[in-house]
Write an enzyme that holds these catalytic residues in place. Sequence first.
Site, PDB file in Angstrom:
ATOM      1  N   GLY A  24     -13.447  -1.670  -7.814  1.00 12.66           N
ATOM      2  CA  GLY A  24     -12.016  -1.470  -7.626  1.00 12.66           C
ATOM      3  C   GLY A  24     -11.251  -1.555  -8.922  1.00 12.66           C
ATOM      4  N   TYR A 165      -6.987 -11.566   6.299  1.00 15.52           N
ATOM      5  CA  TYR A 165      -7.178 -11.541   4.844  1.00 15.52           C
ATOM      6  C   TYR A 165      -7.615 -12.912   4.334  1.00 15.52           C
ATOM      7  CZ  TYR A 165      -6.059 -10.756  -0.102  1.00 15.52           C
ATOM      8  OH  TYR A 165      -6.113 -10.634  -1.466  1.00 15.52           O
TER       9      TYR A 165
END
Length: 257
Positions: A24, A165
Amino acid sequence: MSEAPTQLHPAADGLAGKCALVTGGSRGIGRAIVERLARSGMDVTFTYLGNEEAARDVVDSNEGLAISAARVDGRDSAAVNACVEELVARTGRIDVLVNNAGVIRDNLLAMLEDDDLKAVFETNIEGVFHFCRAAVPHMMSQRYGRIVNLSSVSAGKGGRGQTNYAASKGAVEALTRSLAVEVGRRGLRVNAVAPGVVETDMSAEVRGLAGDEILSNIVLRRYGQPAEIAEAVWFLCSDLSGYITGQVLSVDGGFKM
């Protein structure tokens, strides 16, 4: 007269000439990490999923640094294995792995859909597992390796709308500690960095909705910058942190102290 402070030699971090893989790495914190490691003389490959333009900009904007991009879906274990094998075939080794790729799907628990849980866990924890599993055998055979996983302040400090999350990042921290124990005797170190609220595209919505409330909970009264997270990651990758493993380094400006 007092002596001038000792200056660290540029090579003191021990990273020059080594190879890194950052997941990422096309935007925000990931991009800052890629550029920081490359400035230390590393050959850095970063992965991206969909934004080819952003990935190309990272490479093109850093002429003279050894940076390359690879389109890889971290949720696909076969694709991850192929990525690591191609990197090792090209460079002969993999010294550093930084698991930065992550997604958020924030909402109150009662309003979360099944896919909101699945998407977050597949990227945030399964992706970390896939990359670690692919890289660790190579690191163990060379008896050298540094793994840094990106967690979040959410893992240890509760927040509304982030049950999925927070759970994924808590799992990242647990994986970090267990893997550190598992591979430490072979010369590998595994740590995590837990950023607070950082000025990135990912945090833009929450900063826009609750900026004043967030800042009132940060001791330093400002948001973090991607480069500040990158410096912490660089430190944990470098020889300067040679006696640190299995730890989570919070870089959050004193959030919710």
